[in-house]
Design a protein around this motif. Structure first.
Motif, PDB file in Angstrom:
ATOM      1  N   ARG A  34       0.841  -1.208   0.000  1.00 18.41           N
ATOM      2  CA  ARG A  34       0.000   0.000   0.000  1.00 18.41           C
ATOM      3  C   ARG A  34       0.867   1.246   0.000  1.00 18.41           C
ATOM      4  O   ARG A  34       1.811   1.342   0.760  1.00 18.41           O
ATOM      5  CB  ARG A  34      -0.923   0.041   1.232  1.00 18.41           C
ATOM      6  N   ARG A  35       0.566   2.155  -0.877  1.00 18.95           N
ATOM      7  CA  ARG A  35       1.242   3.444  -0.894  1.00 18.95           C
ATOM      8  C   ARG A  35       0.234   4.555  -1.118  1.00 18.95           C
ATOM      9  O   ARG A  35      -0.779   4.355  -1.787  1.00 18.95           O
ATOM     10  CB  ARG A  35       2.302   3.498  -2.030  1.00 18.95           C
ATOM     11  N   THR A  36       0.541   5.688  -0.550  1.00 20.28           N
ATOM     12  CA  THR A  36      -0.250   6.888  -0.827  1.00 20.28           C
ATOM     13  C   THR A  36       0.146   7.385  -2.209  1.00 20.28           C
ATOM     14  O   THR A  36       1.328   7.541  -2.494  1.00 20.28           O
ATOM     15  CB  THR A  36       0.060   7.971   0.230  1.00 20.28           C
ATOM     16  N   ARG A  38      -0.400  10.273  -5.345  1.00 22.99           N
ATOM     17  CA  ARG A  38      -0.853  11.656  -5.575  1.00 22.99           C
ATOM     18  C   ARG A  38      -1.067  11.957  -7.040  1.00 22.99           C
ATOM     19  O   ARG A  38      -1.375  13.087  -7.404  1.00 22.99           O
ATOM     20  CB  ARG A  38       0.164  12.633  -4.958  1.00 22.99           C
ATOM     21  N   LEU A 110       8.175  14.619   0.595  1.00 24.53           N
ATOM     22  CA  LEU A 110       6.983  14.118  -0.101  1.00 24.53           C
ATOM     23  C   LEU A 110       6.700  14.911  -1.370  1.00 24.53           C
ATOM     24  O   LEU A 110       5.887  14.506  -2.202  1.00 24.53           O
ATOM     25  CB  LEU A 110       5.758  14.168   0.829  1.00 24.53           C
ATOM     26  N   THR A 112       5.062  17.598  -1.793  1.00 35.64           N
ATOM     27  CA  THR A 112       3.699  18.132  -1.908  1.00 35.64           C
ATOM     28  C   THR A 112       3.748  19.658  -2.049  1.00 35.64           C
ATOM     29  O   THR A 112       4.690  20.301  -1.613  1.00 35.64           O
ATOM     30  CB  THR A 112       2.846  17.767  -0.669  1.00 35.64           C
ATOM     31  N   LEU A 170      -5.320   8.670  -1.569  1.00 31.24           N
ATOM     32  CA  LEU A 170      -4.516   9.697  -0.911  1.00 31.24           C
ATOM     33  C   LEU A 170      -5.313  10.220   0.272  1.00 31.24           C
ATOM     34  O   LEU A 170      -6.463  10.648   0.124  1.00 31.24           O
ATOM     35  CB  LEU A 170      -4.228  10.861  -1.882  1.00 31.24           C
ATOM     36  N   THR A 171      -4.706  10.139   1.436  1.00 31.01           N
ATOM     37  CA  THR A 171      -5.307  10.711   2.637  1.00 31.01           C
ATOM     38  C   THR A 171      -5.005  12.192   2.594  1.00 31.01           C
ATOM     39  O   THR A 171      -3.865  12.594   2.813  1.00 31.01           O
ATOM     40  CB  THR A 171      -4.637  10.090   3.888  1.00 31.01           C
ATOM     41  N   HIS A 172      -6.003  12.996   2.276  1.00 34.91           N
ATOM     42  CA  HIS A 172      -5.751  14.427   2.102  1.00 34.91           C
ATOM     43  C   HIS A 172      -6.409  15.208   3.232  1.00 34.91           C
ATOM     44  O   HIS A 172      -7.566  14.953   3.562  1.00 34.91           O
ATOM     45  CB  HIS A 172      -6.298  14.856   0.738  1.00 34.91           C
ATOM     46  N   THR A 173      -5.628  16.142   3.797  1.00 36.18           N
ATOM     47  CA  THR A 173      -6.152  16.925   4.925  1.00 36.18           C
ATOM     48  C   THR A 173      -5.855  18.405   4.727  1.00 36.18           C
ATOM     49  O   THR A 173      -5.020  18.970   5.433  1.00 36.18           O
ATOM     50  CB  THR A 173      -5.513  16.459   6.250  1.00 36.18           C
ATOM     51  N   PRO A 174      -6.513  19.033   3.746  1.00 34.59           N
ATOM     52  CA  PRO A 174      -6.320  20.480   3.647  1.00 34.59           C
ATOM     53  C   PRO A 174      -6.764  21.094   4.968  1.00 34.59           C
ATOM     54  O   PRO A 174      -7.762  20.655   5.547  1.00 34.59           O
ATOM     55  CB  PRO A 174      -7.253  20.899   2.497  1.00 34.59           C
ATOM     56  N   ILE A 210      10.302   6.531   0.533  1.00 32.76           N
ATOM     57  CA  ILE A 210      10.359   6.693   1.987  1.00 32.76           C
ATOM     58  C   ILE A 210      10.565   5.338   2.639  1.00 32.76           C
ATOM     59  O   ILE A 210      10.366   4.304   2.000  1.00 32.76           O
ATOM     60  CB  ILE A 210       9.058   7.330   2.533  1.00 32.76           C
ATOM     61  N   ARG A 212       9.749   2.711   5.978  1.00 30.75           N
ATOM     62  CA  ARG A 212       8.865   2.463   7.114  1.00 30.75           C
ATOM     63  C   ARG A 212       9.701   1.968   8.289  1.00 30.75           C
ATOM     64  O   ARG A 212      10.695   1.283   8.097  1.00 30.75           O
ATOM     65  CB  ARG A 212       7.798   1.436   6.735  1.00 30.75           C
TER      66      ARG A 212
HETATM   67  C1  LIG Z   1      -3.862  11.960   8.857  1.00 33.27           C
HETATM   68  C2  LIG Z   1      -3.075  12.032   7.576  1.00 33.27           C
HETATM   69  C3  LIG Z   1      -3.080  13.195   6.849  1.00 33.27           C
HETATM   70  C4  LIG Z   1      -2.399  13.276   5.625  1.00 33.27           C
HETATM   71  N1  LIG Z   1      -2.486  14.403   4.878  1.00 33.27           N
HETATM   72  C5  LIG Z   1      -1.905  14.456   3.662  1.00 33.27           C
HETATM   73  C6  LIG Z   1      -2.095  15.595   2.827  1.00 33.27           C
HETATM   74  O1  LIG Z   1      -2.831  16.526   3.154  1.00 33.27           O
HETATM   75  N2  LIG Z   1      -1.467  15.605   1.619  1.00 33.27           N
HETATM   76  C7  LIG Z   1      -0.689  14.576   1.200  1.00 33.27           C
HETATM   77  O2  LIG Z   1      -0.149  14.656   0.101  1.00 33.27           O
HETATM   78  N3  LIG Z   1      -0.503  13.458   1.956  1.00 33.27           N
HETATM   79  C8  LIG Z   1      -1.115  13.377   3.172  1.00 33.27           C
HETATM   80  N4  LIG Z   1      -0.995  12.240   3.939  1.00 33.27           N
HETATM   81  C9  LIG Z   1      -0.265  11.073   3.416  1.00 33.27           C
HETATM   82  C10 LIG Z   1       1.078  10.872   4.097  1.00 33.27           C
HETATM   83  O3  LIG Z   1       1.995  11.843   3.644  1.00 33.27           O
HETATM   84  C11 LIG Z   1       1.577   9.450   3.775  1.00 33.27           C
HETATM   85  O4  LIG Z   1       0.705   8.513   4.362  1.00 33.27           O
HETATM   86  C12 LIG Z   1       2.981   9.207   4.316  1.00 33.27           C
HETATM   87  O5  LIG Z   1       3.904  10.038   3.636  1.00 33.27           O
HETATM   88  C13 LIG Z   1       3.408   7.750   4.186  1.00 33.27           C
HETATM   89  O6  LIG Z   1       3.340   7.322   2.852  1.00 33.27           O
HETATM   90  P1  LIG Z   1       2.568   5.988   2.467  1.00 33.27           P
HETATM   91  O7  LIG Z   1       1.106   6.220   2.835  1.00 33.27           O
HETATM   92  O8  LIG Z   1       2.789   5.813   0.996  1.00 33.27           O
HETATM   93  O9  LIG Z   1       3.141   4.879   3.294  1.00 33.27           O
HETATM   94  C14 LIG Z   1      -1.678  12.148   5.154  1.00 33.27           C
HETATM   95  C15 LIG Z   1      -1.682  10.959   5.912  1.00 33.27           C
HETATM   96  C16 LIG Z   1      -2.383  10.894   7.095  1.00 33.27           C
HETATM   97  C17 LIG Z   1      -2.424   9.597   7.861  1.00 33.27           C
END
Ligand SMILES: Cc1cc2nc3c(=O)[nH]c(=O)nc-3n(C[C@H](O)[C@H](O)[C@H](O)COP(=O)(O)O)c2cc1C
Length: 232
Positions: A34-36, A38, A110, A112, A170-174, A210, A212
């Motif tokens: 699993r990866r985030t 964008r 990252l 971003t 993508l977990t996004h939190t503006p 990155i 872990r």
């Molecule tokens: C609560 C939370 C908020 C996050 N907010 C953002 C965000 O606003 N923008 C973004 O690009 N990534 C965001 N991320 C993603 C993290 O940057 C990402 O999970 C982390 O770098 C690890 O990468 P991976 O998920 O690929 O293992 C967020 C993750 C979490 C858990």
């Protein structure tokens, strides 16, 4: 007297130890992939897959079983455009004024920035809301216990289910995300938790390199021998 009858633990399955080991390792291998992401493809995703992942999220444990979450699945181009517009405005404020130097340094690897094209490209934006309290049909409030923890658990299961199905998110939190209440018509009693951008990755999607933490860096095991001092 409890008026809620108890039922047998029918759904639970037990496995021989070897099979447990195989299952645990197979799940770990799945989760390690699993990866985030964008960079998203605009390829459509059948809604029933999203619904199944959301139903899985709804199995999360929650404080007093009050299930204090709400998910809004956004697929309309105009609504996505409005969310992008609002999110980019907040992100601009964040990067240029609100973020501390330390926070910006943590984000640096990252790559971003304030540009959020994925908010329009991805087929779905799943907005997650925390309900601090519930409302009975007669308008009375019901206090929710551990709503943030419970919603975090449900969201974790959702992310896992989407990944398991072969999608990325993508977990996004503006920050702040109050604009989501207005655009999505959610009451003020609900707090936006995060926005899960969901779909297929773009063909040439790349992710930050990155690492872990190793298990030994984030887990400790305590048997009796390890407990020191007065344990009263
Ligand atoms: C609560 C939370 C908020 C996050 N907010 C953002 C965000 O606003 N923008 C973004 O690009 N990534 C965001 N991320 C993603 C993290 O940057 C990402 O999970 C982390 O770098 C690890 O990468 P991976 O998920 O690929 O293992 C967020 C993750 C979490 C858990």
């Amino acid at each position: 007297m409890v008026n809620n009858p108890f039922v047998a633990l029918d759904g639970y399955e037990q496995y021989p130890v070897e099979e447990m080991r195989t299952r645990a390792q197979a799940f770990l291998a799945t989760m390690q992939r699993r990866r985030t992401v964008r960079e998203f493809s605009d390829r459509p995703v059948p809604i029933d897959i999203i619904e199944a992942a959301l139903a899985a999220a709804g199995t999360a444990p929650s404080g007093a079983n009050l299930q204090p979450w709400h998910f809004v699945v956004v697929s309309g181009a105009e609504t996505k455009r409005r969310i992008r517009f609002a999110a980019e405005a907040e992100e601009k404020e964040f990067y240029e004024h609100r973020a501390s130097k330390e926070w910006l340094a943590a984000l640096e690897p990252l790559g971003t920035n304030t540009d959020k094209p994925f908010l329009e490209t991805a087929p779905y934006l799943i907005a997650v809301f925390v309900q601090k309290f519930g409302l009975l049909p007669d308008g009375r409030k019901v206090k929710h216990y551990y709503p943030v923890e419970s919603t975090g658990l449900a969201t974790g299961i959702l992310i896992t289910a989407l990944h398991h199905a072969g999608l990325v998110c993508l977990t996004h939190t503006p920050s702040p995300m109050g604009f989501l209440n207005g655009i999505l018509g959610r009451p003020r009693s609900e707090r936006p938790f995060l926005l899960l951008v969901t779909g297929y990755p773009a063909e040439d999607a790349r992710v930050p390199d990155i690492r872990r933490k190793a298990l030994s860096e984030f887990v400790s095991f305590v048997g009796d021998a390890e407990v020191g001092g007065d344990v009263r």
